[in-house]
Motif scaffolding. Sequence first.
Motif, PDB file in Angstrom:
ATOM      1  N   MET A   1       0.847  -1.176   0.000  1.00 22.42           N
ATOM      2  CA  MET A   1       0.000   0.000   0.000  1.00 22.42           C
ATOM      3  C   MET A   1       0.894   1.241   0.000  1.00 22.42           C
ATOM      4  SD  MET A   1      -2.890   1.261   2.786  1.00 22.42           S
ATOM      5  CE  MET A   1      -3.738  -0.279   2.812  1.00 22.42           C
ATOM      6  N   ASN A   2       0.505   2.233  -0.721  1.00 17.81           N
ATOM      7  CA  ASN A   2       1.213   3.497  -0.773  1.00 17.81           C
ATOM      8  C   ASN A   2       1.368   4.048   0.647  1.00 17.81           C
ATOM      9  OD1 ASN A   2       1.530   6.358  -0.802  1.00 17.81           O
ATOM     10  ND2 ASN A   2       0.875   6.384  -2.932  1.00 17.81           N
ATOM     11  N   LYS A   3       2.575   4.528   0.975  1.00 20.80           N
ATOM     12  CA  LYS A   3       2.858   5.004   2.333  1.00 20.80           C
ATOM     13  C   LYS A   3       1.962   6.178   2.735  1.00 20.80           C
ATOM     14  CE  LYS A   3       7.577   3.456   2.833  1.00 20.80           C
ATOM     15  NZ  LYS A   3       8.945   3.822   3.218  1.00 20.80           N
ATOM     16  N   ILE A   4       1.714   7.090   1.813  1.00 15.00           N
ATOM     17  CA  ILE A   4       0.863   8.253   2.117  1.00 15.00           C
ATOM     18  C   ILE A   4      -0.561   7.790   2.413  1.00 15.00           C
ATOM     19  CG2 ILE A   4      -0.131  10.387   1.196  1.00 15.00           C
ATOM     20  CD1 ILE A   4       2.815  10.675   1.793  1.00 15.00           C
ATOM     21  N   LEU A   5      -1.077   6.871   1.608  1.00 14.76           N
ATOM     22  CA  LEU A   5      -2.421   6.349   1.836  1.00 14.76           C
ATOM     23  C   LEU A   5      -2.499   5.616   3.171  1.00 14.76           C
ATOM     24  CD1 LEU A   5      -5.310   5.814   0.913  1.00 14.76           C
ATOM     25  CD2 LEU A   5      -4.453   3.838  -0.369  1.00 14.76           C
ATOM     26  N   LYS A   6      -1.471   4.848   3.469  1.00 11.93           N
ATOM     27  CA  LYS A   6      -1.425   4.118   4.744  1.00 11.93           C
ATOM     28  C   LYS A   6      -1.413   5.091   5.919  1.00 11.93           C
ATOM     29  CE  LYS A   6       0.866  -0.009   6.453  1.00 11.93           C
ATOM     30  NZ  LYS A   6       2.007  -0.906   6.234  1.00 11.93           N
ATOM     31  N   LEU A   7      -0.627   6.169   5.807  1.00  6.81           N
ATOM     32  CA  LEU A   7      -0.583   7.184   6.856  1.00  6.81           C
ATOM     33  C   LEU A   7      -1.958   7.827   7.035  1.00  6.81           C
ATOM     34  CD1 LEU A   7       0.833   9.031   8.908  1.00  6.81           C
ATOM     35  CD2 LEU A   7       1.523  10.479   6.972  1.00  6.81           C
ATOM     36  N   ILE A   8      -2.594   8.170   5.940  1.00  9.72           N
ATOM     37  CA  ILE A   8      -3.929   8.782   6.000  1.00  9.72           C
ATOM     38  C   ILE A   8      -4.923   7.839   6.669  1.00  9.72           C
ATOM     39  CG2 ILE A   8      -5.889   9.551   4.583  1.00  9.72           C
ATOM     40  CD1 ILE A   8      -3.732  10.704   2.629  1.00  9.72           C
ATOM     41  N   LEU A   9      -4.898   6.568   6.302  1.00  8.52           N
ATOM     42  CA  LEU A   9      -5.809   5.594   6.909  1.00  8.52           C
ATOM     43  C   LEU A   9      -5.530   5.419   8.405  1.00  8.52           C
ATOM     44  CD1 LEU A   9      -6.006   2.887   4.104  1.00  8.52           C
ATOM     45  CD2 LEU A   9      -7.766   4.554   4.748  1.00  8.52           C
ATOM     46  N   CYS A  10      -4.249   5.414   8.760  1.00  9.69           N
ATOM     47  CA  CYS A  10      -3.887   5.292  10.181  1.00  9.69           C
ATOM     48  C   CYS A  10      -4.379   6.490  10.990  1.00  9.69           C
ATOM     49  CB  CYS A  10      -2.375   5.137  10.333  1.00  9.69           C
ATOM     50  SG  CYS A  10      -1.762   3.507   9.868  1.00  9.69           S
ATOM     51  N   ILE A  11      -4.343   7.666  10.387  1.00  9.57           N
ATOM     52  CA  ILE A  11      -4.831   8.864  11.061  1.00  9.57           C
ATOM     53  C   ILE A  11      -6.359   8.873  11.094  1.00  9.57           C
ATOM     54  CG2 ILE A  11      -5.012  11.386  10.857  1.00  9.57           C
ATOM     55  CD1 ILE A  11      -2.069  11.328   9.869  1.00  9.57           C
ATOM     56  N   LEU A  12      -6.978   8.454  10.000  1.00 11.10           N
ATOM     57  CA  LEU A  12      -8.440   8.448   9.931  1.00 11.10           C
ATOM     58  C   LEU A  12      -9.078   7.466  10.915  1.00 11.10           C
ATOM     59  CD1 LEU A  12      -9.248   8.808   6.119  1.00 11.10           C
ATOM     60  CD2 LEU A  12      -9.651  10.471   7.965  1.00 11.10           C
ATOM     61  N   LEU A  13      -8.393   6.381  11.230  1.00 10.07           N
ATOM     62  CA  LEU A  13      -8.956   5.391  12.151  1.00 10.07           C
ATOM     63  C   LEU A  13      -9.285   6.013  13.509  1.00 10.07           C
ATOM     64  CD1 LEU A  13      -9.783   2.485  12.922  1.00 10.07           C
ATOM     65  CD2 LEU A  13      -7.360   2.075  13.462  1.00 10.07           C
ATOM     66  N   PRO A  14      -8.318   6.556  14.249  1.00 12.34           N
ATOM     67  CA  PRO A  14      -8.692   7.149  15.542  1.00 12.34           C
ATOM     68  C   PRO A  14      -9.565   8.391  15.406  1.00 12.34           C
ATOM     69  CG  PRO A  14      -6.340   7.437  15.119  1.00 12.34           C
ATOM     70  CD  PRO A  14      -6.872   6.562  14.033  1.00 12.34           C
ATOM     71  N   LEU A  15      -9.334   9.203  14.369  1.00 13.44           N
ATOM     72  CA  LEU A  15     -10.189  10.374  14.177  1.00 13.44           C
ATOM     73  C   LEU A  15     -11.644   9.965  13.960  1.00 13.44           C
ATOM     74  CD1 LEU A  15      -8.085  12.778  11.913  1.00 13.44           C
ATOM     75  CD2 LEU A  15      -8.885  13.221  14.239  1.00 13.44           C
ATOM     76  N   SER A  16     -11.859   8.906  13.198  1.00 15.90           N
ATOM     77  CA  SER A  16     -13.218   8.416  12.936  1.00 15.90           C
ATOM     78  C   SER A  16     -13.865   7.853  14.192  1.00 15.90           C
ATOM     79  CB  SER A  16     -13.200   7.334  11.846  1.00 15.90           C
ATOM     80  OG  SER A  16     -12.696   7.862  10.658  1.00 15.90           O
ATOM     81  N   ILE A  17     -13.097   7.102  14.960  1.00 11.46           N
ATOM     82  CA  ILE A  17     -13.611   6.547  16.218  1.00 11.46           C
ATOM     83  C   ILE A  17     -14.009   7.691  17.148  1.00 11.46           C
ATOM     84  CG2 ILE A  17     -12.962   5.263  18.306  1.00 11.46           C
ATOM     85  CD1 ILE A  17     -13.463   3.428  15.912  1.00 11.46           C
ATOM     86  N   GLY A  18     -13.155   8.697  17.254  1.00 13.87           N
ATOM     87  CA  GLY A  18     -13.451   9.851  18.096  1.00 13.87           C
ATOM     88  C   GLY A  18     -14.658  10.622  17.609  1.00 13.87           C
ATOM     89  N   ALA A  19     -14.750  10.828  16.301  1.00 15.13           N
ATOM     90  CA  ALA A  19     -15.890  11.563  15.741  1.00 15.13           C
ATOM     91  C   ALA A  19     -17.190  10.790  15.942  1.00 15.13           C
ATOM     92  CB  ALA A  19     -15.659  11.835  14.255  1.00 15.13           C
ATOM     93  N   LEU A  20     -17.136   9.490  15.718  1.00 18.68           N
ATOM     94  CA  LEU A  20     -18.336   8.664  15.881  1.00 18.68           C
ATOM     95  C   LEU A  20     -18.832   8.694  17.322  1.00 18.68           C
ATOM     96  CD1 LEU A  20     -20.354   6.651  14.654  1.00 18.68           C
ATOM     97  CD2 LEU A  20     -18.692   4.841  15.123  1.00 18.68           C
ATOM     98  N   SER A  21     -17.932   8.534  18.264  1.00 16.25           N
ATOM     99  CA  SER A  21     -18.361   8.571  19.671  1.00 16.25           C
ATOM    100  C   SER A  21     -18.825   9.967  20.050  1.00 16.25           C
ATOM    101  CB  SER A  21     -17.250   8.077  20.605  1.00 16.25           C
ATOM    102  OG  SER A  21     -16.162   8.953  20.608  1.00 16.25           O
ATOM    103  N   GLY A  22     -18.199  10.992  19.498  1.00 18.66           N
ATOM    104  CA  GLY A  22     -18.614  12.363  19.774  1.00 18.66           C
ATOM    105  C   GLY A  22     -20.007  12.672  19.269  1.00 18.66           C
ATOM    106  N   VAL A  23     -20.292  12.253  18.048  1.00 17.33           N
ATOM    107  CA  VAL A  23     -21.620  12.476  17.469  1.00 17.33           C
ATOM    108  C   VAL A  23     -22.677  11.676  18.232  1.00 17.33           C
ATOM    109  CG1 VAL A  23     -23.036  12.039  15.415  1.00 17.33           C
ATOM    110  CG2 VAL A  23     -20.792  13.103  15.179  1.00 17.33           C
ATOM    111  N   ALA A  24     -22.354  10.445  18.569  1.00 15.24           N
ATOM    112  CA  ALA A  24     -23.317   9.570  19.245  1.00 15.24           C
ATOM    113  C   ALA A  24     -23.630  10.021  20.663  1.00 15.24           C
ATOM    114  CB  ALA A  24     -22.801   8.127  19.253  1.00 15.24           C
ATOM    115  N   THR A  25     -22.715  10.751  21.281  1.00 14.59           N
ATOM    116  CA  THR A  25     -22.913  11.136  22.682  1.00 14.59           C
ATOM    117  C   THR A  25     -23.119  12.640  22.866  1.00 14.59           C
ATOM    118  OG1 THR A  25     -20.525  11.286  23.060  1.00 14.59           O
ATOM    119  CG2 THR A  25     -21.575   9.157  23.498  1.00 14.59           C
ATOM    120  N   ALA A  26     -23.211  13.387  21.773  1.00 10.64           N
ATOM    121  CA  ALA A  26     -23.310  14.852  21.841  1.00 10.64           C
ATOM    122  C   ALA A  26     -24.509  15.327  22.645  1.00 10.64           C
ATOM    123  CB  ALA A  26     -23.340  15.439  20.438  1.00 10.64           C
ATOM    124  N   SER A  27     -25.622  14.642  22.558  1.00  9.62           N
ATOM    125  CA  SER A  27     -26.809  15.098  23.288  1.00  9.62           C
ATOM    126  C   SER A  27     -26.578  15.044  24.794  1.00  9.62           C
ATOM    127  CB  SER A  27     -28.039  14.273  22.896  1.00  9.62           C
ATOM    128  OG  SER A  27     -27.869  12.921  23.283  1.00  9.62           O
TER     129      SER A  27
END
Length: 155
Positions: A1-27
Motif C-alpha cells: 500500500m502506498n505510504k501516504i495512503l497508509k498514513l492517512i488511513l492510520c490517522i483516519l482510524l482514531p479520528l473516525s472513532i473519536g468523531a463517531l463517539s462524539g456524534v453519538a454522545t453529543a446530546s
Amino acid sequence: MNKILKLILCILLPLSIGALSGVATASGVRSWYLTLEKPFFNPPDYLFAPVWTVLYLLMGISFYLVLQSKFSRYKRRAIQIFVLQLILNFLWSFLFFKFHLITAALIDIVLMWLSILLMIFTFYEVDKKAGLLQVPYLLWVTFATLLNASIWMLN
C-alpha cells in the motif's frame, strides 16, 4: 500500500472513532453533563474537541510508525494494545455521556490509562518515536481520569 495512503488511513482510524463517539454522545454533553457538579479545575467545554483532535492525530501517526516498522516480537502485541485502548476510548464516551454511568466510565478510563501506558512501552520497543508520540495522550487521560473521579465523588 502506498505510504501516504497508509498514513492517512492510520490517522483516519482514531479520528473516525473519536468523531463517531462524539456524534453519538453529543446530546448527553449538551444536556446531562451540564447538570453535573464539576470540580474547580474542569476545563471549558470548547477545549475538549481540539485537544482530542490533536491526540487522535498523534495516535494515528504513531500507529503508522508501528505498522511501517520492521517485524519485531513486539509489533503484533503493539497493534493489539492499540486496538484495545481505542476500544476503551470509544466505550468511555458512551458509558459517561450516553448512559450516565459515571462509575463504569471511571473503571473504563482507569483501564484505558493502563492500556495507554502499556501501549507506550510496547510502541517504544517497536519504534521509539511512536512510543513518545503517545505521552501527551497519557498525560491528557491522566487529567481526564482525575476529572472523571472528581465528578464521580461530587455526584
